[in-house]
Each structure stands twice: as C-alpha cells, then as structure tokens.
Design a protein around this motif. Structure first.
Motif, PDB file in Angstrom:
ATOM      1  N   VAL A 201       0.859  -1.184   0.000  1.00 30.97           N
ATOM      2  CA  VAL A 201       0.000   0.000   0.000  1.00 30.97           C
ATOM      3  C   VAL A 201       0.897   1.237   0.000  1.00 30.97           C
ATOM      4  CG1 VAL A 201      -1.887   1.217   1.147  1.00 30.97           C
ATOM      5  CG2 VAL A 201      -1.698  -1.286   1.355  1.00 30.97           C
ATOM      6  N   GLY A 202       0.932   1.960  -1.099  1.00 35.66           N
ATOM      7  CA  GLY A 202       1.750   3.159  -1.199  1.00 35.66           C
ATOM      8  C   GLY A 202       2.845   3.010  -2.243  1.00 35.66           C
ATOM      9  N   GLY A 203       2.850   3.910  -3.223  1.00 32.98           N
ATOM     10  CA  GLY A 203       3.836   3.854  -4.297  1.00 32.98           C
ATOM     11  C   GLY A 203       4.876   4.947  -4.199  1.00 32.98           C
ATOM     12  N   GLY A 204       5.305   5.260  -2.965  1.00 36.61           N
ATOM     13  CA  GLY A 204       6.411   6.186  -2.768  1.00 36.61           C
ATOM     14  C   GLY A 204       7.738   5.462  -2.931  1.00 36.61           C
TER      15      GLY A 204
ATOM     16  N   GLU B  87      -1.336   2.530  -5.289  1.00 33.44           N
ATOM     17  CA  GLU B  87      -1.037   3.926  -4.950  1.00 33.44           C
ATOM     18  C   GLU B  87      -2.247   4.798  -5.261  1.00 33.44           C
ATOM     19  OE1 GLU B  87      -0.233   7.487  -4.146  1.00 33.44           O
ATOM     20  OE2 GLU B  87       1.351   6.064  -3.600  1.00 33.44           O
ATOM     21  N   LYS B  88      -2.661   5.616  -4.303  1.00 39.10           N
ATOM     22  CA  LYS B  88      -3.879   6.414  -4.480  1.00 39.10           C
ATOM     23  C   LYS B  88      -3.693   7.590  -5.430  1.00 39.10           C
ATOM     24  CE  LYS B  88      -3.220   9.479  -0.536  1.00 39.10           C
ATOM     25  NZ  LYS B  88      -2.895  10.608  -1.395  1.00 39.10           N
TER      26      LYS B  88
ATOM     27  N   ILE C  82       2.389  -1.817   4.477  1.00 40.63           N
ATOM     28  CA  ILE C  82       1.862  -0.452   4.447  1.00 40.63           C
ATOM     29  C   ILE C  82       3.034   0.521   4.417  1.00 40.63           C
ATOM     30  CG2 ILE C  82       0.512   1.295   5.654  1.00 40.63           C
ATOM     31  CD1 ILE C  82      -1.182  -0.896   6.853  1.00 40.63           C
ATOM     32  N   SER C  83       3.107   1.295   3.356  1.00 44.41           N
ATOM     33  CA  SER C  83       4.188   2.278   3.192  1.00 44.41           C
ATOM     34  C   SER C  83       3.575   3.571   2.674  1.00 44.41           C
ATOM     35  CB  SER C  83       5.240   1.739   2.223  1.00 44.41           C
ATOM     36  OG  SER C  83       6.305   2.647   2.068  1.00 44.41           O
TER      37      SER C  83
END
Length: 327
Positions: free
Chosen positions: A9-12, A33-34, A123-124
């Motif tokens: 969760v999260g595409g940073g 990624e939102k 979760i990132s």
C-alpha cells in the motif's frame, strides 16, 4: 479476485523499493497507490531541494545522478518514475485502499476500484496527506493552505507563514524573493535547528535585517478574511493579511492503521507496534515500511534510513514461507 503473495500500500520510494525486492526474490506482488508515482514527492514545492544527497535517495543500488549534490524535486520524480517503468513494476495508480481485513490467514484488501487477496501486506503510506491543523477559527477560509507549491502565486501579497520547519522557511524565503510581504508566526523562540544548514543562516539574516518580519513565541488565535489575530509575548496584535501558509507539519493516517488492527502507543507519539528486525506489526503478516513507522515523530525516518526496510520485510516473508513449506 486477484491474489498475490504481497500487496504493498503506497507507491512512494519505499513502496517502490519493496516492490523491487519482492520481484527480485520471485514473489508475486502488487503496489497500490492512491495518486501518481511517488505522489507525496509530486506534491512537494516545485523548487524544493532535498536535504539528502542523491546517493542517499537511491533504491535497489540504482544510481541517482543529479546536477547538484543535493537533488531537486523534478530530478527525484524522473529517477523514481524511470525505476518503475524500466523495471515494469506491477503498480496500480490512482487507486485508493479503503480497507484491510484479515480472515482465514489471508488479507482482503478493498480499494475504490477493486478487491484483492494477499498472503502478506506492507503499508508504506508516509505521512504527507494529513496536515497538523491549527484548530483556530477561520482555518477553513479559502486563503489558508497547509501545502505550498509555487512562490509566484503570492507575489505582491501580504503572506503569513506559520511554522519554522524546512518547508516553512523555504516558503518564506522563496515568496519574499518573488515580491511577497512575508510575516512568519513561530511558536518557538528561534528558527528550527533541523532546518537545512545552508538555508538557516539565510532566513536568520533576512529576519535580522527586517526583510521578513518574524514573531517568535507567538500563536495565531484567529484567521479573518483580511487580517490575522496573533498572540505574541507583547500581547494580541492584528496583522493585515491576504494569504496564510500554515506549514505546521503532517501526520500519518492513524485511523487507517487502527482499522487494519495495528496497535498504537497511548502517548502523543502514537508509535505503531512493530518488530524492528522484521518490520512485522502486531498483526501477523502485516508489515510497515518507511516514515509511517515513526508515528508523530515524522522527522525520525527518511528515504535514506528506511530503504533497508524492503530487504528486512522480504527476507522475513521468505523465511516464513520456507518454514511453512517445511512443516
């Protein structure tokens, strides 16, 4: 329903690092990624320069070449985007995770577009989405923003910058240089010690010479359409004002973490519970990576010191898969 070994969760930068590590080790994975690729970095100010040097922002040992020792936002966007595209990472953009539920040893991940199943979840999500609010009347006025983008917008305007962190100081200096009349409202008695060392003398000098007005040990009490009410050591003052940049920091989405079952400390730090050797939380199979690990201590984790999380997590996943197979 699409099923993977690991859903991230999260595409940073750290989410991307986790995806690279999972792919390299043969795990099926998906990054959700939102927003866009490295969405938080995309929303940084257009002229932002990183505190870290380019080699400290590298992931998976992919060289990051920048014009200066400390790269700027546009160079970072190019670097991380090219990593995603050249490695053909499995990433879904503009898809927001709305819920994580564990049942029968698997995770059900719900988004605004689909539903997935995964054996493990990472979760990132960083901390840049939720600003620390002032909690004063008028904070919801259109002239108030908790995010700063381009100094041109504030040219020839009376601008109040609230805060004394890196983002606040950068905004104050850039806007002043573009012709804004800048006033800083600062709770502390001085400019923050963690401000970039090549910028801190600049803002101190601008304040001392009177180019930028600063009120230390002061707090905004109310925001009105044309003025700002400020409590200072000398008493309450009223400042003429066109725009307010309330750059008072940000915080993780604690509600999202708690909904997933992650325990948080009861003090003001709200530290999530996890094993620092594996990054696994109190929920078996659910991991944390990156700055999200610091709770309200958002200054503790950066790209440079949390890159290792990807290797720790994937190593633990592989070890547990091997143990489960052996039994």
């Amino acid at each position: 329903m699409e099923s993977v070994d690991v859903l991230i969760v999260g595409g940073g930068p750290i989410g991307i690092a986790c995806g690279l590590e999972a792919k390299k080790k043969g795990l099926s994975y998906l990054i959700v990624e939102k927003g866009t690729i490295v969405n938080s970095l995309f929303n940084y100010p257009v002229n932002m320069q990183f505190f870290s040097s380019s080699e400290r922002l590298e992931i998976d040992e992919v060289p990051f070449i920048s014009k200066e020792a400390k790269p700027k936002r546009n160079e970072a966007l190019e670097y991380y985007r090219r990593i995603v595209t050249s490695n053909k990472l499995n990433i879904r953009l503009f898809e927001k995770v709305t819920g994580i539920h564990k049942t029968d040893g698997h995770f059900r991940i719900e988004t605004n577009k689909s539903v997935y199943q995964a054996d493990r979840v990472i979760i990132s999500t960083g901390f840049y989405d939720l600003p620390n609010l002032l909690g004063v009347p008028g904070e919801d006025l259109p002239k108030v923003s908790h995010y700063y983008n381009d100094p041109h917008y504030y040219a020839s305007q009376k601008l109040a910058v609230i805060g004394a962190s890196n983002s606040a100081v950068d905004a104050a200096l850039e806007c002043w240089r573009k012709g804004a009349e800048v006033t800083m409202i600062i709770r502390e008695p001085e400019i923050g010690q963690r401000v970039k060392y090549w910028v801190r003398p600049d803002i101190i000098n601008r304040i001392e010479e009177g180019s930028i007005q600063a009120y230390f040990n002061s707090n905004v009490k109310e925001i009105r359409p044309g003025v700002l009410i400020v409590e200072t050591p000398e008493g309450i003052i009223t400042l003429d004002n066109d725009f307010v940049l309330a750059l008072t920091g940000y915080q993780p989405n604690f509600e999202f973490l708690e909904q997933a079952g992650i325990a948080l400390s009861k003090d003001d730090k709200r530290l999530p519970q996890y094993n620092p050797e594996t990054m696994e939380t109190n929920v078996k199979g659910l991991y944390l990576a990156g700055v999200i690990c610091g709770g309200m201590e958002t200054h503790k984790w950066f790209i440079e010191n949390s890159r290792i999380h990807a290797q720790l997590i994937v190593s633990d996943i592989l070890r547990k898969k091997k143990e489960a197979t052996a039994h």
